[in-house]
Every structure is written in structure tokens, then in C-alpha cells.
Design an enzyme around this catalytic site. Sequence first.
Site, PDB file in Angstrom:
ATOM      1  N   THR A 129       0.813  -1.158   0.008  1.00  0.00           N
ATOM      2  CA  THR A 129      -0.164  -0.035   0.033  1.00  0.00           C
ATOM      3  C   THR A 129       0.788   1.192  -0.007  1.00  0.00           C
ATOM      4  O   THR A 129       1.838   1.325   0.594  1.00  0.00           O
ATOM      5  CB  THR A 129      -0.726  -0.054   1.107  1.00  0.00           C
ATOM      6  OG1 THR A 129      -1.689  -1.079   0.957  1.00  0.00           O
ATOM      7  CG2 THR A 129      -1.867   1.219   1.191  1.00  0.00           C
ATOM      8  N   GLU A 130       0.139   2.275  -0.685  1.00  0.00           N
ATOM      9  CA  GLU A 130       0.952   3.726  -0.823  1.00  0.00           C
ATOM     10  C   GLU A 130      -0.064   4.784  -0.671  1.00  0.00           C
ATOM     11  O   GLU A 130      -1.291   4.334  -0.847  1.00  0.00           O
ATOM     12  CB  GLU A 130       1.454   3.851  -2.205  1.00  0.00           C
ATOM     13  CG  GLU A 130       2.486   2.742  -2.439  1.00  0.00           C
ATOM     14  CD  GLU A 130       3.327   2.883  -3.851  1.00  0.00           C
ATOM     15  OE1 GLU A 130       2.959   3.991  -4.541  1.00  0.00           O
ATOM     16  OE2 GLU A 130       4.029   2.074  -4.485  1.00  0.00           O
ATOM     17  N   ILE A 160       2.105  -0.532   6.993  1.00  0.00           N
ATOM     18  CA  ILE A 160       2.745  -1.655   6.988  1.00  0.00           C
ATOM     19  C   ILE A 160       2.761  -2.131   8.257  1.00  0.00           C
ATOM     20  O   ILE A 160       3.383  -1.613   9.063  1.00  0.00           O
ATOM     21  CB  ILE A 160       4.210  -1.211   6.060  1.00  0.00           C
ATOM     22  CG1 ILE A 160       4.090  -0.604   4.883  1.00  0.00           C
ATOM     23  CG2 ILE A 160       4.773  -2.708   5.929  1.00  0.00           C
ATOM     24  CD1 ILE A 160       3.086  -1.208   3.837  1.00  0.00           C
ATOM     25  N   ILE A 339     -27.364  -2.908  23.080  1.00  0.00           N
ATOM     26  CA  ILE A 339     -28.047  -3.632  23.989  1.00  0.00           C
ATOM     27  C   ILE A 339     -27.520  -3.238  25.406  1.00  0.00           C
ATOM     28  O   ILE A 339     -28.124  -3.251  26.424  1.00  0.00           O
ATOM     29  CB  ILE A 339     -28.332  -5.092  23.634  1.00  0.00           C
ATOM     30  CG1 ILE A 339     -29.058  -5.325  22.520  1.00  0.00           C
ATOM     31  CG2 ILE A 339     -28.760  -5.791  25.025  1.00  0.00           C
ATOM     32  CD1 ILE A 339     -29.117  -6.748  21.758  1.00  0.00           C
ATOM     33  N   HIS A 340     -26.267  -3.265  25.339  1.00  0.00           N
ATOM     34  CA  HIS A 340     -25.509  -3.187  26.674  1.00  0.00           C
ATOM     35  C   HIS A 340     -25.620  -1.612  27.076  1.00  0.00           C
ATOM     36  O   HIS A 340     -25.125  -1.353  28.207  1.00  0.00           O
ATOM     37  CB  HIS A 340     -23.937  -3.563  26.499  1.00  0.00           C
ATOM     38  CG  HIS A 340     -23.800  -4.899  26.682  1.00  0.00           C
ATOM     39  ND1 HIS A 340     -23.921  -5.920  25.594  1.00  0.00           N
ATOM     40  CD2 HIS A 340     -23.218  -5.913  27.708  1.00  0.00           C
ATOM     41  CE1 HIS A 340     -23.751  -7.186  25.930  1.00  0.00           C
ATOM     42  NE2 HIS A 340     -23.438  -7.159  27.327  1.00  0.00           N
ATOM     43  N   GLY A 341     -25.771  -0.688  26.294  1.00  0.00           N
ATOM     44  CA  GLY A 341     -26.070   0.768  26.595  1.00  0.00           C
ATOM     45  C   GLY A 341     -24.381   1.255  26.990  1.00  0.00           C
ATOM     46  O   GLY A 341     -23.662   0.453  26.379  1.00  0.00           O
ATOM     47  N   GLY A 342     -24.429   1.915  28.029  1.00  0.00           N
ATOM     48  CA  GLY A 342     -23.268   2.757  28.171  1.00  0.00           C
ATOM     49  C   GLY A 342     -21.987   1.687  28.753  1.00  0.00           C
ATOM     50  O   GLY A 342     -20.971   1.915  28.250  1.00  0.00           O
ATOM     51  N   GLU A 365      -7.744  -5.129   3.408  1.00  0.00           N
ATOM     52  CA  GLU A 365      -7.778  -6.333   2.424  1.00  0.00           C
ATOM     53  C   GLU A 365      -8.871  -6.661   1.288  1.00  0.00           C
ATOM     54  O   GLU A 365      -9.568  -7.515   1.224  1.00  0.00           O
ATOM     55  CB  GLU A 365      -7.700  -7.574   3.410  1.00  0.00           C
ATOM     56  CG  GLU A 365      -6.141  -7.650   4.006  1.00  0.00           C
ATOM     57  CD  GLU A 365      -6.096  -9.057   4.742  1.00  0.00           C
ATOM     58  OE1 GLU A 365      -6.060 -10.071   3.902  1.00  0.00           O
ATOM     59  OE2 GLU A 365      -5.950  -9.139   5.835  1.00  0.00           O
ATOM     60  N   GLU A 369     -16.778  -2.325  -1.552  1.00  0.00           N
ATOM     61  CA  GLU A 369     -17.275  -1.629  -2.728  1.00  0.00           C
ATOM     62  C   GLU A 369     -16.450  -2.050  -3.914  1.00  0.00           C
ATOM     63  O   GLU A 369     -16.864  -2.407  -5.013  1.00  0.00           O
ATOM     64  CB  GLU A 369     -17.083  -0.032  -2.742  1.00  0.00           C
ATOM     65  CG  GLU A 369     -18.006   0.503  -1.676  1.00  0.00           C
ATOM     66  CD  GLU A 369     -17.447   0.585   0.013  1.00  0.00           C
ATOM     67  OE1 GLU A 369     -16.408   0.003  -0.133  1.00  0.00           O
ATOM     68  OE2 GLU A 369     -18.579   0.962   0.568  1.00  0.00           O
TER      69      GLU A 369
END
Length: 388
Positions: A129-130, A160, A339-342, A365, A369
Site C-alpha cells: 500500500t502507498e 505496513i 443492548i449493553h448501553g453505556g 484487504e 465496494e
Amino acid sequence: MDFELPEELRMLKETVRRFVDREIIPIEREAYDGHKMKPDVRKHLEAKAQEIGLWNYDVPEEYGGQGMGMLARCVIWEEMGRTIAIPTRGGGIFGPAVSPILYYLNEEQKKKYLYPVIEGKRWGCFMQTEPDAGGDPGGMRTTAVRHGDHYVINGYKRFITGADRADFAQVLAATDRAKGSRGGISAFLVDMDTPGVKLVRPQETMMDDRPWEIALEDVKVPVENRIGEEGEGFKFGQRWITAGRMRHAARGVGVAERCMELAGAYAPQRVTFGAPLADRQAVQFMLVDSWMETKAARLMVYETAWRFDKGDEVRSESYMCKIMGDELAFRVCDKAMQIHGGIGLTKDLPIEKLWRDSRSMVITEGPPEILRMVLARQFFREYGGSNR
Ligand SMILES: Cc1cc2nc3c(=O)[nH]c(=O)nc-3n(C[C@H](O)[C@H](O)[C@H](O)COP(=O)(O)OP(=O)(O)OC[C@H]3O[C@@H](n4cnc5c(N)ncnc54)[C@H](O)[C@@H]3O)c2cc1C
């Protein structure tokens, strides 16, 4: 038609699950010191992994590993996905991370780069990747220009993973920029202490990954360090890309499974407005949708892996699996957090880390899209009528 996992894979799944439940989950929140797994934790887990016979499960038998097939590997990746202690990218605890490209080296190169990696004596990283070429690496600007018996590489890489601990890199560079991904990219083995290889800065991310930016300035690489022929750089990537997609997918199923376990245990005991959350239809629907989607994704992953092991061409299916698995993991994780909230946002629970990691897996990877774009070509070949 038989949808059961074969007996030996059922046992493998149970073994890994027990290992994750007993050895890893109890210490998962304390396993890291900043970005790195604590050395004593790694040592302990690696010893246990050897004890249960899973060391080098993905290294081919001819190199002393167990050479497990794709379905077996998916079963392992799925179970490992249930804990935040296993790094999402590279460097697991079941043996050194061997880049599959290294299996394509010639014998001289293998002696210097593959065997020492398998023995845990050397580490590699992968530089593709660049800044201007990520999802579309064919447009990379790093060049390798041949001068007699060596190449000179110039360019800039980013994201990297593991560059700071690597002894060498597999560097992709353009030997013919006009050809790009159609035969213009070559792969090289570059020792990290070669003059001109510069670790510029680590990139802080929302996950605990810390990839690096690297400058390559007049890096002289002998011709014998080229992997394969000139212009074959992408060919090697294509050979192992399916495994990478399947790893994402299987891991996603494991993440979803863990999030359902957490939310399923929490919803019955958390009371609001005089009733447990588990009695609320809004919460039930979130959990049931997660359950259905996880079941569908698991079936798809297992079937694709099974086909791969039979020798079928499953490139498109592996793309579908990656999209399904990565998006599933994030969606289910997000619901578990809701569901767990805070408390779901705190570091007391693993949900926030699973959420951050899963969000990142959707991008790396192969963003969905780009995968859907490739799949669309295949779709029209299959369904687009005779004039396409
Ligand atoms: C933690 C981490 C570790 C990494 N490790 C490595 C590594 O070790 N080695 C390495 O070489 N790379 C590594 N990468 C790079 C990673 O693989 C890339 O970030 C990824 O391929 C996406 O490239 P990009 O960021 O340049 O996104 P881009 O290619 O710029 O795409 C950005 C977004 O645009 C959209 N998009 C792109 N193309 C299209 C299209 N044709 N149609 C519709 N939408 C499109 C997608 O939504 C995509 O997410 C790592 C990245 C991260 C975050």
C-alpha cells in the site's frame, strides 16, 4: 448432502473453543501492553498452543507444519475470532505468521527467508500500500529500475503492519508503470537494514494496530532477490488472496458469535422500566436477526471452504464471504453494544474492542465496494444475457 462438519473438524472446533474459553478469554483484557501482546502472555499461550497440537497449523506439511485445509482453518479462525486477545492482522499464537508468498521463493531464497520465518528466527512484513495506491495497487508509484545485476527501488509505502519488528520485507514495486497490475508490478525481498529503507512514523489507528509509513530511497536490491519473474508481483498475491478473504469471513462469524453470547447473557438480567431487556421485542428482534445472519454466513463460509478444499474455483464466493463476514461482525457487534448501553462502550467489556476491530476489517484487504465491483463483472457474465 451432509451439512455436518466431519468428526475430526468437530473435535478441532471444540479443542480451539475450549482453549479460547479457558486460556484466553479470562486474560484477554490484560493481555496487551499498549500495542503489543505481553511477552509472558504470548509465551504462555504459544506453549499451550503447542501442547494442544495446533502449532503451525497453516504451514504446509512439506515444511514441517500441519498443512490444514481451508475448512479446518476456517473453523480455527472462527473460534479465534471470539476473543480480542488474538491480533486481527498477523502474528497469532499458533506459530509465526508465514506470508504465503514465501512458499513461491526459489530454494536459495527459501533458505534465507522462508525457513528462518517458520523456525521463528526471522520476521517479514508486506509492503504494497502507498499514499496514492491502496485498494487499487496497480497505480502504485514506487518503482524498481534495473541496473545490471541489481534494482534500485524508490517510493513511499504506508500502513505496513509489523515493519518495526521485521527483518525483511516483501516489497511490491512497479517495473513498468504503464502496465500497472497487468504485468507491470514485481515483488522483491528487501532486508530492512538495507541502506535507504527508512521507518518514517507509526500510524496511530482507532484499533490497537500500529502500521508504519516507510520511505524507500535508492534502495539497492540484487536481482536474485526478485520473487519470480519481472512483472509477476501480483500473480503471487492472487494465489493466497482467497485464504485472506476466508480468514476475514470466518473471523467475522466468530466475532458475531461472541457478541451474541454477551448480549444473550446480558439482556435477561438487565431490568429497565420493570422488565428485563430480553422481554422487549425491540431487543429480541436485534438478537434474532443477528442469530439468523450468523447462521447464514457460517453456512456460506463452510460451503466455500469445503469447495476450495475439493479444488473448485471459489474466487467470487470468497469475495462474497468476506463481505458477508466482515459486515456481519460489525452489525452484530453494533447491536450488542446498543443492548449493553453505556457499559458496552467501556473497556470493562470486550465489545468496544471487537467493534473497533470489526469496523477496520471492513476496510482492509479489500473494501466491500471494490469487491462488489469485481463481483458485478461476474454477475453480468452469469446473468447478463448473451450480448454481454
Ligand atoms: C491497520 C491496517 C493494516 C494494514 N496493513 C497493511 C500491510 O501490512 N501491507 C500493506 O501493503 N497494506 C496494509 N494495509 C492497507 C490496506 O490494505 C488498505 O488500507 C486498503 O487496501 C484500502 O486502501 P486505501 O486505504 O488506500 O483506500 P482507497 O483505495 O483509497 O479506498 C477508499 C474507499 O473508497 C471506496 N472505493 C475505492 N475504490 C472504489 C471503487 N472502485 N468503487 C466504489 N468505491 C470505491 C471504498 O469505500 C474504500 O474504502 C493496512 C491498512 C490498515 C488500516
